[in-house]
Design a protein around this motif. Structure first.
Motif, short mmCIF file in Angstrom:
data_model
loop_
_atom_site.label_atom_id
_atom_site.label_comp_id
_atom_site.label_asym_id
_atom_site.label_seq_id
_atom_site.Cartn_x
_atom_site.Cartn_y
_atom_site.Cartn_z
N ARG A 31 0.81 -1.22 0.00
CA ARG A 31 0.00 0.00 0.00
C ARG A 31 0.85 1.27 0.00
O ARG A 31 0.50 2.25 -0.63
CB ARG A 31 -0.93 0.02 1.21
N ASN A 32 1.98 1.27 0.70
CA ASN A 32 2.82 2.45 0.81
C ASN A 32 3.99 2.48 -0.17
O ASN A 32 4.80 3.40 -0.13
CB ASN A 32 3.33 2.60 2.24
N ASP A 33 4.08 1.47 -1.06
CA ASP A 33 5.13 1.45 -2.08
C ASP A 33 4.79 2.44 -3.19
O ASP A 33 3.63 2.83 -3.37
CB ASP A 33 5.25 0.06 -2.70
N ALA A 34 5.80 2.84 -3.94
CA ALA A 34 5.57 3.68 -5.11
C ALA A 34 4.71 2.89 -6.10
O ALA A 34 4.88 1.69 -6.27
CB ALA A 34 6.89 4.06 -5.75
N CYS A 35 3.77 3.56 -6.72
CA CYS A 35 2.87 2.89 -7.66
C CYS A 35 3.65 2.45 -8.90
O CYS A 35 4.43 3.24 -9.46
CB CYS A 35 1.73 3.82 -8.06
N PRO A 36 3.45 1.22 -9.36
CA PRO A 36 4.18 0.74 -10.54
C PRO A 36 3.77 1.42 -11.84
O PRO A 36 4.43 1.28 -12.85
CB PRO A 36 3.85 -0.76 -10.59
N CYS A 37 2.71 2.24 -11.80
CA CYS A 37 2.30 2.93 -13.03
C CYS A 37 3.23 4.08 -13.37
O CYS A 37 3.15 4.64 -14.46
CB CYS A 37 0.86 3.42 -12.91
N GLY A 38 4.12 4.44 -12.43
CA GLY A 38 5.08 5.51 -12.70
C GLY A 38 4.58 6.90 -12.32
O GLY A 38 5.24 7.89 -12.63
#
Length: 154
Positions: free
Chosen positions: A135-142
């Motif tokens: 949930r707190n990771d950078a979104c993989p969509c960039g």
């Protein structure tokens, strides 16, 4: 992607507009380096431009046809390293894709060769995997936002 809009960011993640980044390569200008070619090829995958991909694939390893119809959505690219020595180049990258409700990645160590003043994709050593962002990771969509406030809600 509306390629006619000059303010649209390039899919390759360079933070430049498409018209100033990958479009010149897509229109036939030779890529300046292996990383530039790899980024333009990634953008071509995003845009489902099989003609460009085949044209920039070295004749010794190029498939006779390329069907991108069932290709996944490619929201972001991460270039890990790139090098060039004489007429040979290498690029290590990770491309993220959306697979149904989940995420995956394709990681590749690519080899490039320069012939007649043009760089060509020669081959690559690839691996794939499932991506499980927290949930707190950078979104993989960039997007640069946290996953929980970006694509987790979609």
């Amino acid at each position: 992607m509306d390629a006619t809009n000059s303010s649209v960011l390039c899919p390759c993640g360079s933070a430049l507009g498409y018209a100033r980044c990958c479009q010149p390569w897509h229109l036939g200008q030779p890529a300046s380096a292996p990383e530039a070619l790899m980024r333009s090829r990634y953008s071509a995958f995003v845009m489902k431009n099989a003609e460009y991909l085949l044209a920039t694939w070295h004749a010794d390893t190029r498939p006779s046809k390329l069907d991108l119809e069932d290709s996944p959505e490619w929201p972001s690219l991460q270039v890990i390293s790139a090098s060039e020595e004489g007429l040979a180049g290498k690029v290590h990258f990770r491309a993220f894709y959306r697979a149904g409700e989940g995420w995956g990645y394709l990681e590749e160590h690519s080899d490039f060769i320069k012939e007649g003043g043009r760089w060509y994709y020669l081959s690559g050593d690839t691996s794939e995997g499932q991506l499980k962002p927290g949930r707190n990771d950078a979104c993989p969509c960039g997007s640069g936002r946290k996953y929980k406030v970006c694509c987790l809600r979609k």
